[in-house]
Design an enzyme around this catalytic site. Sequence first.
Site, PDB file in Angstrom:
ATOM      1  N   GLY A  11       6.971 -18.144 -10.577  1.00  0.00           N
ATOM      2  CA  GLY A  11       7.514 -17.709  -9.754  1.00  0.00           C
ATOM      3  C   GLY A  11       7.815 -16.438  -9.548  1.00  0.00           C
ATOM      4  O   GLY A  11       8.036 -15.674 -10.616  1.00  0.00           O
ATOM      5  N   ASP A  40       8.045 -30.882 -15.780  1.00  0.00           N
ATOM      6  CA  ASP A  40       8.647 -30.856 -13.801  1.00  0.00           C
ATOM      7  C   ASP A  40      10.277 -31.782 -14.562  1.00  0.00           C
ATOM      8  O   ASP A  40      10.947 -32.739 -14.923  1.00  0.00           O
ATOM      9  CB  ASP A  40       7.573 -32.407 -13.949  1.00  0.00           C
ATOM     10  CG  ASP A  40       8.166 -32.571 -12.964  1.00  0.00           C
ATOM     11  OD1 ASP A  40       9.206 -32.033 -11.490  1.00  0.00           O
ATOM     12  OD2 ASP A  40       7.331 -33.527 -11.953  1.00  0.00           O
ATOM     13  N   ALA A  64      13.004 -23.258  -7.275  1.00  0.00           N
ATOM     14  CA  ALA A  64      13.287 -23.654  -5.781  1.00  0.00           C
ATOM     15  C   ALA A  64      12.512 -23.781  -5.565  1.00  0.00           C
ATOM     16  O   ALA A  64      10.780 -23.470  -5.542  1.00  0.00           O
ATOM     17  CB  ALA A  64      13.964 -22.340  -5.390  1.00  0.00           C
ATOM     18  N   TYR A  65      12.642 -25.181  -3.791  1.00  0.00           N
ATOM     19  CA  TYR A  65      11.761 -24.589  -3.140  1.00  0.00           C
ATOM     20  C   TYR A  65      12.450 -23.929  -1.850  1.00  0.00           C
ATOM     21  O   TYR A  65      13.703 -24.405  -1.664  1.00  0.00           O
ATOM     22  CB  TYR A  65      12.285 -26.473  -2.546  1.00  0.00           C
ATOM     23  CG  TYR A  65      11.519 -26.922  -1.253  1.00  0.00           C
ATOM     24  CD1 TYR A  65      10.326 -27.690  -1.545  1.00  0.00           C
ATOM     25  CD2 TYR A  65      11.511 -26.380  -0.423  1.00  0.00           C
ATOM     26  CE1 TYR A  65       9.594 -28.671  -0.427  1.00  0.00           C
ATOM     27  CE2 TYR A  65      10.526 -26.691   1.125  1.00  0.00           C
ATOM     28  CZ  TYR A  65       9.397 -27.412   1.228  1.00  0.00           C
ATOM     29  OH  TYR A  65       8.660 -28.190   1.517  1.00  0.00           O
ATOM     30  N   THR A  66      11.284 -23.319  -2.001  1.00  0.00           N
ATOM     31  CA  THR A  66      12.063 -21.888  -1.010  1.00  0.00           C
ATOM     32  C   THR A  66      11.422 -22.079   0.618  1.00  0.00           C
ATOM     33  O   THR A  66      11.432 -20.732   1.413  1.00  0.00           O
ATOM     34  CB  THR A  66      11.818 -20.512  -1.873  1.00  0.00           C
ATOM     35  OG1 THR A  66      10.373 -20.366  -2.246  1.00  0.00           O
ATOM     36  CG2 THR A  66      12.882 -20.548  -2.892  1.00  0.00           C
ATOM     37  N   THR A 105      21.724 -18.720  -3.242  1.00  0.00           N
ATOM     38  CA  THR A 105      20.906 -17.417  -1.947  1.00  0.00           C
ATOM     39  C   THR A 105      22.320 -17.551  -1.237  1.00  0.00           C
ATOM     40  O   THR A 105      23.066 -18.253  -0.674  1.00  0.00           O
ATOM     41  CB  THR A 105      20.044 -18.419  -1.369  1.00  0.00           C
ATOM     42  OG1 THR A 105      19.684 -18.607   0.270  1.00  0.00           O
ATOM     43  CG2 THR A 105      20.159 -20.205  -1.006  1.00  0.00           C
ATOM     44  N   ASP A 106      22.129 -16.427   0.025  1.00  0.00           N
ATOM     45  CA  ASP A 106      22.617 -16.024   1.089  1.00  0.00           C
ATOM     46  C   ASP A 106      23.320 -17.454   1.836  1.00  0.00           C
ATOM     47  O   ASP A 106      23.992 -17.450   3.417  1.00  0.00           O
ATOM     48  CB  ASP A 106      22.804 -14.761   1.521  1.00  0.00           C
ATOM     49  CG  ASP A 106      20.996 -14.871   2.191  1.00  0.00           C
ATOM     50  OD1 ASP A 106      20.142 -15.255   1.279  1.00  0.00           O
ATOM     51  OD2 ASP A 106      21.529 -14.667   3.617  1.00  0.00           O
ATOM     52  N   TYR A 129      16.979 -25.898   3.561  1.00  0.00           N
ATOM     53  CA  TYR A 129      17.355 -25.171   2.774  1.00  0.00           C
ATOM     54  C   TYR A 129      18.425 -24.767   2.377  1.00  0.00           C
ATOM     55  O   TYR A 129      18.744 -24.949   1.542  1.00  0.00           O
ATOM     56  CB  TYR A 129      16.713 -23.689   2.751  1.00  0.00           C
ATOM     57  CG  TYR A 129      16.520 -22.588   1.735  1.00  0.00           C
ATOM     58  CD1 TYR A 129      15.700 -22.798   0.897  1.00  0.00           C
ATOM     59  CD2 TYR A 129      16.826 -21.682   1.348  1.00  0.00           C
ATOM     60  CE1 TYR A 129      15.929 -22.004  -0.200  1.00  0.00           C
ATOM     61  CE2 TYR A 129      17.343 -20.505   1.082  1.00  0.00           C
ATOM     62  CZ  TYR A 129      17.033 -20.640  -0.073  1.00  0.00           C
ATOM     63  OH  TYR A 129      16.565 -19.598  -1.212  1.00  0.00           O
ATOM     64  N   TRP A 154      17.287 -11.826   0.242  1.00  0.00           N
ATOM     65  CA  TRP A 154      16.349 -10.991   0.799  1.00  0.00           C
ATOM     66  C   TRP A 154      15.609 -10.786   0.003  1.00  0.00           C
ATOM     67  O   TRP A 154      14.767  -9.716  -0.420  1.00  0.00           O
ATOM     68  CB  TRP A 154      17.108  -9.885   1.731  1.00  0.00           C
ATOM     69  CG  TRP A 154      17.128  -9.776   3.001  1.00  0.00           C
ATOM     70  CD1 TRP A 154      17.692 -11.694   3.664  1.00  0.00           C
ATOM     71  CD2 TRP A 154      17.114  -9.800   4.405  1.00  0.00           C
ATOM     72  NE1 TRP A 154      18.411 -11.577   4.527  1.00  0.00           N
ATOM     73  CE2 TRP A 154      17.823  -9.989   4.937  1.00  0.00           C
ATOM     74  CE3 TRP A 154      17.011  -8.628   3.989  1.00  0.00           C
ATOM     75  CZ2 TRP A 154      18.318  -9.539   6.463  1.00  0.00           C
ATOM     76  CZ3 TRP A 154      16.730  -8.055   6.243  1.00  0.00           C
ATOM     77  CH2 TRP A 154      17.290  -8.255   7.423  1.00  0.00           C
TER      78      TRP A 154
END
Length: 282
Positions: A11, A40, A64-66, A105-106, A129, A154
């Site tokens: 990533g 995994d 992560a799942y983003t 994350t924010d 999310y 961001w």
Amino acid sequence: MKRILVTGGDGQLGMSLKQKIKEKPIAESTFVFTDVQELDIMDEMFVKTYFFSNKFDYVINCAAYTAVDRAESDQQIAEKLNAEAVKYLAKASAAQKATFIQISTDYVFSGNESTPRKEDDPVGPLGVYGKTKLSGEKFALEYNPKTYILRTAWLYSPFGNNFVKTMLKLFKEREEVNVINDQLGSPTNALDLADAILTIVQNDIQAYGVYHYSNEGECTWYQFAEEIKKLSRSAIKIEPIPTSGYPTPAERPKYSLLDKTKIKTTFGVSVPDWKESLKSIL
């Protein structure tokens, strides 16, 4: 010799860590980068077996799942990767007394505020999310006492998919683009975040807990796009629009500024201005 596992190695943050280690190798440290093919993290038995065969001093979870909008309809997978997998890694790293670094994350905040968010401010995620990332934070802190949570916002880099690369592509394909002008945040160069993570690893001062990291300064997505336009010398016309003019499945925080005082004072981390950082990449 420190052994450091980085999950989500393919990533944009994992790739940024690879780049930084190449530029400035850390003495007496071995980095092991994995992605889903090698490890995994959504498979608890796989994680247990992997850690049984491999010993680490640090585990940095960049996986992560983003896909924020897709998460609204793909809740199960988002929950599995952003929360359950974090629990598996936290447990496995704790069993080895390894330090765990979880990237967050924010989006754990509602974005209804008007001052930069501190680490202990009330959370209130708006969508799947943010909720799953907040669950991941809680699991990390619950199952491994030696945990750092690093919230960022961001994120962009030369790698993977991100706003900067999307804009550069659109600048070549179109004569005009619409960009949202009523969400405020601070673009974060993933290479700078990688630097901050490596500073924490090198300092090894055991000041565990939640930290915030994003670049200095503030802008809207429209102002961000205008700066990309200026630096790339594009002639495209960028039209500012309100959030209501671009409906999405997931609601975005209107305000995403993070207070970085804690990470700066604790680790002496330097935080470049977002414009300077953008310039260094473009």
